[in-house]
Scaffold this motif. Structure first.
Motif, PDB file in Angstrom:
ATOM      1  N   HIS A 210      -3.481  15.410  -4.535  1.00 18.72           N
ATOM      2  CA  HIS A 210      -3.174  13.978  -4.503  1.00 18.72           C
ATOM      3  C   HIS A 210      -2.858  13.425  -5.895  1.00 18.72           C
ATOM      4  CE1 HIS A 210      -6.000  14.111  -0.814  1.00 18.72           C
ATOM      5  NE2 HIS A 210      -4.748  14.239  -0.403  1.00 18.72           N
ATOM      6  N   THR A 211      -2.181  14.197  -6.718  1.00 16.96           N
ATOM      7  CA  THR A 211      -1.806  13.685  -8.032  1.00 16.96           C
ATOM      8  C   THR A 211      -0.637  12.724  -7.892  1.00 16.96           C
ATOM      9  OG1 THR A 211      -0.324  15.560  -8.456  1.00 16.96           O
ATOM     10  CG2 THR A 211      -2.597  15.768  -9.194  1.00 16.96           C
ATOM     11  N   LYS A 212      -0.814  11.529  -8.428  1.00 15.11           N
ATOM     12  CA  LYS A 212       0.220  10.502  -8.394  1.00 15.11           C
ATOM     13  C   LYS A 212       0.299   9.839  -9.763  1.00 15.11           C
ATOM     14  CE  LYS A 212      -0.356   9.561  -3.465  1.00 15.11           C
ATOM     15  NZ  LYS A 212      -0.723   8.554  -2.449  1.00 15.11           N
ATOM     16  N   GLN A 213       1.508   9.354 -10.072  1.00 20.23           N
ATOM     17  CA  GLN A 213       1.728   8.877 -11.425  1.00 20.23           C
ATOM     18  C   GLN A 213       2.823   7.829 -11.447  1.00 20.23           C
ATOM     19  OE1 GLN A 213       3.627  11.855 -13.789  1.00 20.23           O
ATOM     20  NE2 GLN A 213       2.719  11.126 -15.691  1.00 20.23           N
ATOM     21  N   ASP A 214       2.587   6.738 -12.159  1.00 20.85           N
ATOM     22  CA  ASP A 214       3.635   5.778 -12.475  1.00 20.85           C
ATOM     23  C   ASP A 214       3.268   5.145 -13.807  1.00 20.85           C
ATOM     24  OD1 ASP A 214       1.778   3.744 -11.959  1.00 20.85           O
ATOM     25  OD2 ASP A 214       2.382   3.606  -9.871  1.00 20.85           O
ATOM     26  N   VAL A 215       3.927   4.066 -14.160  1.00 21.93           N
ATOM     27  CA  VAL A 215       3.676   3.490 -15.476  1.00 21.93           C
ATOM     28  C   VAL A 215       2.322   2.804 -15.554  1.00 21.93           C
ATOM     29  CG1 VAL A 215       6.120   3.183 -15.957  1.00 21.93           C
ATOM     30  CG2 VAL A 215       4.834   1.336 -14.862  1.00 21.93           C
ATOM     31  N   THR A 216       1.655   2.618 -14.418  1.00 17.81           N
ATOM     32  CA  THR A 216       0.361   1.939 -14.442  1.00 17.81           C
ATOM     33  C   THR A 216      -0.809   2.901 -14.506  1.00 17.81           C
ATOM     34  OG1 THR A 216       0.164   1.867 -12.031  1.00 17.81           O
ATOM     35  CG2 THR A 216       1.320   0.054 -13.092  1.00 17.81           C
ATOM     36  N   ALA A 217      -0.669   4.118 -13.990  1.00 16.50           N
ATOM     37  CA  ALA A 217      -1.831   4.999 -13.914  1.00 16.50           C
ATOM     38  C   ALA A 217      -1.432   6.412 -13.533  1.00 16.50           C
ATOM     39  CB  ALA A 217      -2.834   4.462 -12.892  1.00 16.50           C
ATOM     40  N   LEU A 218      -2.335   7.334 -13.837  1.00 14.87           N
ATOM     41  CA  LEU A 218      -2.302   8.691 -13.304  1.00 14.87           C
ATOM     42  C   LEU A 218      -3.556   8.837 -12.459  1.00 14.87           C
ATOM     43  CD1 LEU A 218      -1.372  11.695 -13.170  1.00 14.87           C
ATOM     44  CD2 LEU A 218      -2.762  12.081 -15.214  1.00 14.87           C
ATOM     45  N   THR A 219      -3.395   9.211 -11.202  1.00 15.17           N
ATOM     46  CA  THR A 219      -4.544   9.384 -10.321  1.00 15.17           C
ATOM     47  C   THR A 219      -4.512  10.769  -9.713  1.00 15.17           C
ATOM     48  OG1 THR A 219      -3.389   8.491  -8.382  1.00 15.17           O
ATOM     49  CG2 THR A 219      -4.601   6.927  -9.756  1.00 15.17           C
ATOM     50  N   PHE A 220      -5.681  11.301  -9.444  1.00 16.42           N
ATOM     51  CA  PHE A 220      -5.772  12.601  -8.782  1.00 16.42           C
ATOM     52  C   PHE A 220      -7.161  12.768  -8.189  1.00 16.42           C
ATOM     53  CE2 PHE A 220      -6.828  13.232 -13.260  1.00 16.42           C
ATOM     54  CZ  PHE A 220      -8.005  13.984 -13.219  1.00 16.42           C
ATOM     55  N   THR A 221      -7.293  13.730  -7.298  1.00 19.52           N
ATOM     56  CA  THR A 221      -8.570  14.059  -6.681  1.00 19.52           C
ATOM     57  C   THR A 221      -8.953  15.469  -7.099  1.00 19.52           C
ATOM     58  OG1 THR A 221      -8.159  12.644  -4.769  1.00 19.52           O
ATOM     59  CG2 THR A 221      -9.812  14.358  -4.516  1.00 19.52           C
ATOM     60  N   ALA A 222     -10.118  15.602  -7.706  1.00 19.21           N
ATOM     61  CA  ALA A 222     -10.615  16.905  -8.152  1.00 19.21           C
ATOM     62  C   ALA A 222     -11.879  17.257  -7.376  1.00 19.21           C
ATOM     63  CB  ALA A 222     -10.909  16.878  -9.652  1.00 19.21           C
TER      64      ALA A 222
ATOM     65  N   GLU B  38       0.832  -1.203   0.000  1.00 22.10           N
ATOM     66  CA  GLU B  38       0.000   0.000   0.000  1.00 22.10           C
ATOM     67  C   GLU B  38       0.864   1.250   0.000  1.00 22.10           C
ATOM     68  OE1 GLU B  38      -2.562  -0.173   3.350  1.00 22.10           O
ATOM     69  OE2 GLU B  38      -3.962  -1.609   2.447  1.00 22.10           O
ATOM     70  N   LYS B  39       1.878   1.251   0.837  1.00 25.41           N
ATOM     71  CA  LYS B  39       2.733   2.433   0.965  1.00 25.41           C
ATOM     72  C   LYS B  39       3.633   2.624  -0.250  1.00 25.41           C
ATOM     73  CE  LYS B  39       2.023   4.459   5.000  1.00 25.41           C
ATOM     74  NZ  LYS B  39       1.760   5.923   5.114  1.00 25.41           N
ATOM     75  N   ILE B  40       4.253   1.547  -0.699  1.00 24.10           N
ATOM     76  CA  ILE B  40       5.242   1.679  -1.768  1.00 24.10           C
ATOM     77  C   ILE B  40       4.585   1.999  -3.103  1.00 24.10           C
ATOM     78  CG2 ILE B  40       7.093   0.537  -3.027  1.00 24.10           C
ATOM     79  CD1 ILE B  40       7.627   1.232  -0.025  1.00 24.10           C
ATOM     80  N   PHE B  41       3.557   1.248  -3.471  1.00 26.15           N
ATOM     81  CA  PHE B  41       2.956   1.448  -4.782  1.00 26.15           C
ATOM     82  C   PHE B  41       1.989   2.627  -4.818  1.00 26.15           C
ATOM     83  CE2 PHE B  41       4.052  -3.133  -4.936  1.00 26.15           C
ATOM     84  CZ  PHE B  41       4.927  -3.070  -6.003  1.00 26.15           C
ATOM     85  N   GLY B  42       1.663   3.166  -3.666  1.00 29.06           N
ATOM     86  CA  GLY B  42       0.760   4.313  -3.644  1.00 29.06           C
ATOM     87  C   GLY B  42       1.450   5.611  -3.312  1.00 29.06           C
ATOM     88  N   SER B  43       2.754   5.685  -3.523  1.00 33.39           N
ATOM     89  CA  SER B  43       3.496   6.853  -3.048  1.00 33.39           C
ATOM     90  C   SER B  43       4.317   7.522  -4.138  1.00 33.39           C
ATOM     91  CB  SER B  43       4.434   6.432  -1.914  1.00 33.39           C
ATOM     92  OG  SER B  43       5.400   5.522  -2.386  1.00 33.39           O
ATOM     93  N   VAL B  44       3.879   7.415  -5.372  1.00 30.54           N
ATOM     94  CA  VAL B  44       4.645   8.005  -6.461  1.00 30.54           C
ATOM     95  C   VAL B  44       4.013   9.333  -6.860  1.00 30.54           C
ATOM     96  CG1 VAL B  44       5.569   7.659  -8.775  1.00 30.54           C
ATOM     97  CG2 VAL B  44       5.201   5.702  -7.277  1.00 30.54           C
ATOM     98  N   PRO B  45       4.587  10.456  -6.499  1.00 29.98           N
ATOM     99  CA  PRO B  45       4.004  11.747  -6.873  1.00 29.98           C
ATOM    100  C   PRO B  45       4.165  11.997  -8.367  1.00 29.98           C
ATOM    101  CG  PRO B  45       6.136  12.082  -5.843  1.00 29.98           C
ATOM    102  CD  PRO B  45       5.850  10.607  -5.749  1.00 29.98           C
ATOM    103  N   SER B  46       3.224  12.715  -8.947  1.00 32.50           N
ATOM    104  CA  SER B  46       3.307  12.983 -10.377  1.00 32.50           C
ATOM    105  C   SER B  46       4.363  14.039 -10.655  1.00 32.50           C
ATOM    106  CB  SER B  46       1.956  13.458 -10.903  1.00 32.50           C
ATOM    107  OG  SER B  46       1.578  14.657 -10.260  1.00 32.50           O
TER     108      SER B  46
END
Length: 324
Positions: free
Chosen positions: A262-274, A195-203
């Motif tokens: 909360h914008t985060k980004q890696d090779v699997t997805a770009l996620t953010f909260t709007a 949870e911590k490692i894969f959810g901690s990539v800032p865009s």
């Protein structure tokens, strides 16, 4: 580079997850490992570390089950059941088979050798240092020492930050003794680590720019969105008891972007909260007091409701979830 064992580091810099033998009760959960490696492969920059000694220990545990299985199938065969008795295998045979399975899980898995650390590991066990301890007057801990030292060497030689997943407090004690406050962060269970490692990539700047452009398309992102009753949050306290089956229809054309985080980004997805202000029509069924069982629709409009959209843009279709 190691991070302080007692701190909560910036996990976006972590490049590897190192596994201890004891993250599984006895034998490794292969589906869990396969899922972990698949996620790391998709992520693209996280490695999964396991040492030969860890695999040997898992193999030894599995060998005990193999012996029990052979004994059970032999009894069933003798009783006339059509069962196949497995071939006899040593613990080394099973460990070799297990090593082959683990190395085939994905490109992110790395099996590290402990050969260069055997002398230090034996010294730790004899002198009861690091993870070593006595069990019924027997000194143990060489295997633990070997794989923990292998992780230290791998991290230092490549200047790579890593975390360790271990359910044994002796792991933390060992790193504290060897490295002081410079030891790696230690998780007690694998789920929390992932949870911590894969959810901690800032865009990065490009990812933030893309998220902003998409967020401004509120008229598109919020099109045909109906908020379910289960996501109505505090509104539930304001609804009369005689109203049921609520729905909240969002007017996408009226949506105004008021926040992005909360914008985060890696090779699997770009996620953010709007966050948006938008007109929302609320509808519910109201039971008619003069006719039991008869209902009518009751409607109301909130002209500037605050909505939060958690948006994930993976390689596949866009996923949109709404919360109040």
């Amino acid at each position: 580079m190691e991070t302080a064992a007692g701190s909560d580091p910036n996990f976006s810099r972590v490049g590897a997850i190192a596994l201890d033998t004891n993250i599984f009760a006895e034998a490794p959960g292969m589906e869990t490992l396969r899922s972990l490696c698949s996620r790391a492969d998709k992520h693209g920059r996280i490695e999964i570390w396991v040492t030969d000694t860890v695999i040997w220990e898992w193999g030894q545990h599995l060998h005990g089950h193999h012996v029990s299985l052979r004994a059970a199938t032999k009894k069933l065969h003798s009783a006339g059941f059509s069962v196949e008795v497995p071939d006899e295998k040593t613990a080394k045979d099973i460990a070799l088979d297990l090593s082959g399975v683990i190395t085939s899980l994905g490109s992110s898995i790395r099996v590290l050798s402990t050969a260069d650390f055997a002398h230090e590991a034996l010294r730790d066990q004899i002198l009861l240092e690091g993870p070593a301890k006595r069990k019924s007057e027997v000194k143990t801990g060489a295997a633990d020492s070997a794989h923990l030292r292998a992780y230290i060497h791998e991290g230092r030689s490549r200047d790579l930050e890593y975390v360790v997943v271990s359910a044994d407090k002796d792991t933390r004690n060992a790193y504290q003794q060897w490295l002081g406050t410079e030891g790696p962060h230690i998780f007690s269970d694998l789920r929390r680590a992932t949870e911590k490692i894969f959810g901690s990539v800032p865009s990065d700047a490009d990812g933030l720019s893309l998220a902003l452009r998409l967020a401004y398309e509120g008229n598109v992102l919020l099109r045909d969105v109906t908020i379910s009753e289960g996501n109505m949050g505090d509104w539930e306290d304001l609804v009369p008891d005689d109203i049921s089956s609520l729905s909240f229809d969002v007017d996408a054309a009226s949506a105004k972007l008021v926040g992005l985080n909360h914008t985060k980004q890696d090779v699997t997805a770009l996620t953010f909260t709007a966050s948006y202000l938008a007109e929302v029509r609320i509808a519910g069924l109201l039971e008619s007091p003069w006719s039991r069982g008869s209902t009518r629709t009751q409607e109301a409009t909130v002209p500037r409701a605050l909505l939060r959209a958690d948006i994930s843009l993976p390689a596949g279709p866009r996923q949109l979830r709404m919360r109040w």
